[in-house]
Design a protein around this motif. Structure first.
Motif, mmCIF file in Angstrom:
data_model
loop_
_atom_site.group_PDB
_atom_site.id
_atom_site.type_symbol
_atom_site.label_atom_id
_atom_site.label_comp_id
_atom_site.label_asym_id
_atom_site.label_seq_id
_atom_site.Cartn_x
_atom_site.Cartn_y
_atom_site.Cartn_z
ATOM 1 N N GLY A 83 -21.585 -10.003 -37.956
ATOM 2 C CA GLY A 83 -21.233 -11.385 -37.658
ATOM 3 C C GLY A 83 -22.432 -12.267 -37.366
ATOM 4 O O GLY A 83 -22.311 -13.493 -37.351
ATOM 5 N N ASP A 84 -23.598 -11.654 -37.143
ATOM 6 C CA ASP A 84 -24.807 -12.435 -36.871
ATOM 7 C C ASP A 84 -25.366 -13.032 -38.161
ATOM 8 O O ASP A 84 -25.157 -12.511 -39.259
ATOM 9 C CB ASP A 84 -25.887 -11.563 -36.225
ATOM 10 C CG ASP A 84 -25.577 -11.216 -34.779
ATOM 11 O OD1 ASP A 84 -24.686 -11.862 -34.197
ATOM 12 O OD2 ASP A 84 -26.222 -10.294 -34.242
ATOM 13 N N ILE A 85 -26.109 -14.114 -37.989
ATOM 14 C CA ILE A 85 -26.741 -14.808 -39.112
ATOM 15 C C ILE A 85 -28.249 -14.657 -38.982
ATOM 16 O O ILE A 85 -28.797 -14.737 -37.876
ATOM 17 C CB ILE A 85 -26.325 -16.288 -39.120
ATOM 18 C CG1 ILE A 85 -24.822 -16.394 -39.396
ATOM 19 C CG2 ILE A 85 -27.112 -17.092 -40.159
ATOM 20 C CD1 ILE A 85 -24.234 -17.759 -39.141
ATOM 21 N N PHE A 86 -28.928 -14.421 -40.097
ATOM 22 C CA PHE A 86 -30.382 -14.284 -40.059
ATOM 23 C C PHE A 86 -31.005 -14.901 -41.307
ATOM 24 O O PHE A 86 -30.314 -15.219 -42.273
ATOM 25 C CB PHE A 86 -30.797 -12.816 -39.909
ATOM 26 C CG PHE A 86 -30.371 -11.907 -41.037
ATOM 27 C CD1 PHE A 86 -31.239 -11.587 -42.067
ATOM 28 C CD2 PHE A 86 -29.099 -11.357 -41.058
ATOM 29 C CE1 PHE A 86 -30.856 -10.748 -43.099
ATOM 30 C CE2 PHE A 86 -28.699 -10.506 -42.086
ATOM 31 C CZ PHE A 86 -29.579 -10.203 -43.110
ATOM 32 N N ALA A 87 -32.304 -15.103 -41.242
ATOM 33 C CA ALA A 87 -33.115 -15.673 -42.330
ATOM 34 C C ALA A 87 -32.876 -17.165 -42.533
ATOM 35 O O ALA A 87 -33.421 -17.751 -43.466
ATOM 36 C CB ALA A 87 -32.890 -14.926 -43.649
ATOM 37 N N GLU A 88 -32.093 -17.791 -41.643
ATOM 38 C CA GLU A 88 -31.799 -19.214 -41.826
ATOM 39 C C GLU A 88 -33.048 -20.076 -41.666
ATOM 40 O O GLU A 88 -33.234 -21.055 -42.398
ATOM 41 C CB GLU A 88 -30.688 -19.673 -40.866
ATOM 42 C CG GLU A 88 -31.049 -19.754 -39.399
ATOM 43 C CD GLU A 88 -31.157 -18.408 -38.719
ATOM 44 O OE1 GLU A 88 -31.652 -18.378 -37.580
ATOM 45 O OE2 GLU A 88 -30.752 -17.392 -39.301
ATOM 46 N N ALA A 89 -33.933 -19.717 -40.732
ATOM 47 C CA ALA A 89 -35.153 -20.509 -40.539
ATOM 48 C C ALA A 89 -36.073 -20.396 -41.752
ATOM 49 O O ALA A 89 -36.666 -21.385 -42.198
ATOM 50 C CB ALA A 89 -35.878 -20.061 -39.273
ATOM 51 N N LEU A 90 -36.188 -19.188 -42.301
ATOM 52 C CA LEU A 90 -37.036 -18.980 -43.478
ATOM 53 C C LEU A 90 -36.493 -19.748 -44.678
ATOM 54 O O LEU A 90 -37.252 -20.364 -45.431
ATOM 55 C CB LEU A 90 -37.121 -17.488 -43.804
ATOM 56 C CG LEU A 90 -37.757 -16.589 -42.735
ATOM 57 C CD1 LEU A 90 -37.644 -15.127 -43.142
ATOM 58 C CD2 LEU A 90 -39.214 -16.962 -42.508
ATOM 59 N N ALA A 91 -35.165 -19.712 -44.855
ATOM 60 C CA ALA A 91 -34.555 -20.416 -45.983
ATOM 61 C C ALA A 91 -34.712 -21.926 -45.839
ATOM 62 O O ALA A 91 -35.053 -22.623 -46.802
ATOM 63 C CB ALA A 91 -33.076 -20.038 -46.096
ATOM 64 N N CYS A 92 -34.482 -22.433 -44.629
ATOM 65 C CA CYS A 92 -34.590 -23.878 -44.396
ATOM 66 C C CYS A 92 -36.026 -24.366 -44.571
ATOM 67 O O CYS A 92 -36.266 -25.475 -45.056
ATOM 68 C CB CYS A 92 -34.109 -24.228 -42.991
ATOM 69 S SG CYS A 92 -32.337 -24.021 -42.733
ATOM 70 N N ALA A 93 -36.982 -23.537 -44.169
ATOM 71 C CA ALA A 93 -38.390 -23.931 -44.223
ATOM 72 C C ALA A 93 -38.976 -23.797 -45.626
ATOM 73 O O ALA A 93 -40.082 -24.275 -45.881
ATOM 74 C CB ALA A 93 -39.206 -23.098 -43.240
ATOM 75 N N GLY A 94 -38.243 -23.150 -46.521
ATOM 76 C CA GLY A 94 -38.763 -22.955 -47.871
ATOM 77 C C GLY A 94 -39.977 -22.045 -47.904
ATOM 78 O O GLY A 94 -40.900 -22.240 -48.705
ATOM 79 N N VAL A 95 -39.972 -21.033 -47.031
ATOM 80 C CA VAL A 95 -41.111 -20.117 -46.929
ATOM 81 C C VAL A 95 -41.264 -19.312 -48.218
ATOM 82 O O VAL A 95 -40.306 -18.709 -48.702
ATOM 83 C CB VAL A 95 -40.922 -19.162 -45.725
ATOM 84 C CG1 VAL A 95 -41.994 -18.086 -45.716
ATOM 85 C CG2 VAL A 95 -40.945 -19.951 -44.432
ATOM 86 N N LYS A 96 -42.458 -19.321 -48.781
ATOM 87 C CA LYS A 96 -42.716 -18.599 -50.028
ATOM 88 C C LYS A 96 -43.008 -17.120 -49.784
ATOM 89 O O LYS A 96 -42.743 -16.279 -50.640
ATOM 90 C CB LYS A 96 -43.902 -19.231 -50.768
ATOM 91 C CG LYS A 96 -43.667 -20.677 -51.196
ATOM 92 C CD LYS A 96 -42.515 -20.785 -52.184
ATOM 93 C CE LYS A 96 -42.323 -22.220 -52.660
ATOM 94 N NZ LYS A 96 -41.157 -22.341 -53.581
ATOM 95 N N ARG A 97 -43.589 -16.811 -48.622
ATOM 96 C CA ARG A 97 -43.915 -15.426 -48.288
ATOM 97 C C ARG A 97 -43.399 -15.131 -46.880
ATOM 98 O O ARG A 97 -43.938 -15.641 -45.903
ATOM 99 C CB ARG A 97 -45.427 -15.186 -48.361
ATOM 100 C CG ARG A 97 -46.002 -15.268 -49.766
ATOM 101 C CD ARG A 97 -47.519 -15.063 -49.757
ATOM 102 N NE ARG A 97 -47.896 -13.799 -49.136
ATOM 103 C CZ ARG A 97 -47.912 -12.629 -49.780
ATOM 104 N NH1 ARG A 97 -47.572 -12.577 -51.054
ATOM 105 N NH2 ARG A 97 -48.257 -11.525 -49.150
ATOM 106 N N SER A 98 -42.367 -14.326 -46.794
ATOM 107 C CA SER A 98 -41.777 -14.024 -45.495
ATOM 108 C C SER A 98 -42.755 -13.243 -44.622
ATOM 109 O O SER A 98 -43.325 -12.241 -45.066
ATOM 110 C CB SER A 98 -40.498 -13.200 -45.676
ATOM 111 O OG SER A 98 -40.007 -12.772 -44.422
#
Length: 226
Positions: A83-98
């Motif tokens: 039920g938790d959500i993750f990677a939302e900050a990376l997706a919103c920021a348009g990060v090319k390299r996690s």
């Protein structure tokens, strides 16, 4: 296309879809084309260095967000459960390299939503979702600030007590459980496992804490009691 009732029921309980009706969630899923992906235990959901374009909802299982240092030592940034959500900050920021990886610690099922599809979605629930996304990002920021406070303590004992006190506040009492094994707790607090085990034993002998597996009691003697 995903609009099965089991996913709608799960999504209604998440922060991202808070206050949305089932009709709004179904419309969103039908028009944004999320996908469900399955991952076996110990496989990587996100690889460090890879591009992240999707917001992820863990529909089943458990995973760790991890970061490795130059020596290869693993640090757990956060644990993610059903039920938790993750990677939302990376997706919103348009990060090319996690800068982090996400590893399944048991078999996992993940609903993946392309952030670009959320931005172009024009359904009635869009503003609610965007508002919820801001709330979610803010909460993650608070979580990371709390973690920084723990790991910035000078001694292993101070790191442990700081973390235990946070768990105490969340549980509403001096008895609480932690979501980590001892090994994972050491990785989460960036400390050596053997040294941490010795310190936990010393703290127990001194009457500061008591524990059995993942269940802990923090005593008044620890000095972290309101």
């Amino acid at each position: 296309m995903i609009f099965m009732q089991e996913y709608i029921t799960l999504l209604k309980k998440t922060v991202l879809f808070k206050n949305l009706t089932e009709t709004e969630i179904k419309d969103f899923l039908q028009k944004t084309y999320p996908v469900i992906k399955k991952y076996k235990k110990d496989s990587f959901i996100i690889n460090a260095g890879g591009e992240v374009t999707e917001i992820c909802v863990l529909t089943q299982g458990k995973c760790h967000i991890i970061k490795e240092d130059l020596s290869g030592a693993r640090n757990i940034v956060a644990e993610v459960t059903g039920g938790d959500i993750f990677a939302e900050a990376l997706a919103c920021a348009g990060v090319k390299r996690s800068p982090v990886a996400v590893r399944a610690v048991m078999d996992c099922s993940v609903l993946m939503l392309r952030f670009a599809n959320l931005l172009t979605y024009e359904g009635g629930g869009k503003n609610k979702i965007l508002n919820n996304l801001v709330t979610l990002l803010a909460r993650k920021n608070v979580f990371l600030n709390n973690k920084i406070e723990h790991i910035c303590k000078r001694t292993i004992r101070e790191k442990l007590l700081s973390y235990f006190y946070e768990r105490k506040l969340e549980s509403g009492g001096s008895k609480f459980s932690i979501p980590f094994s001892k090994t994972d707790l050491a990785d989460f607090l960036f400390i050596d496992r053997s040294a941490m085990s010795r310190e936990l034993s010393n703290m127990k002998k001194e009457g500061l804490i008591d524990f059995d597996g993942s269940f802990f009691i923090i005593n008044k003697k620890a000095g972290y009691i309101d």
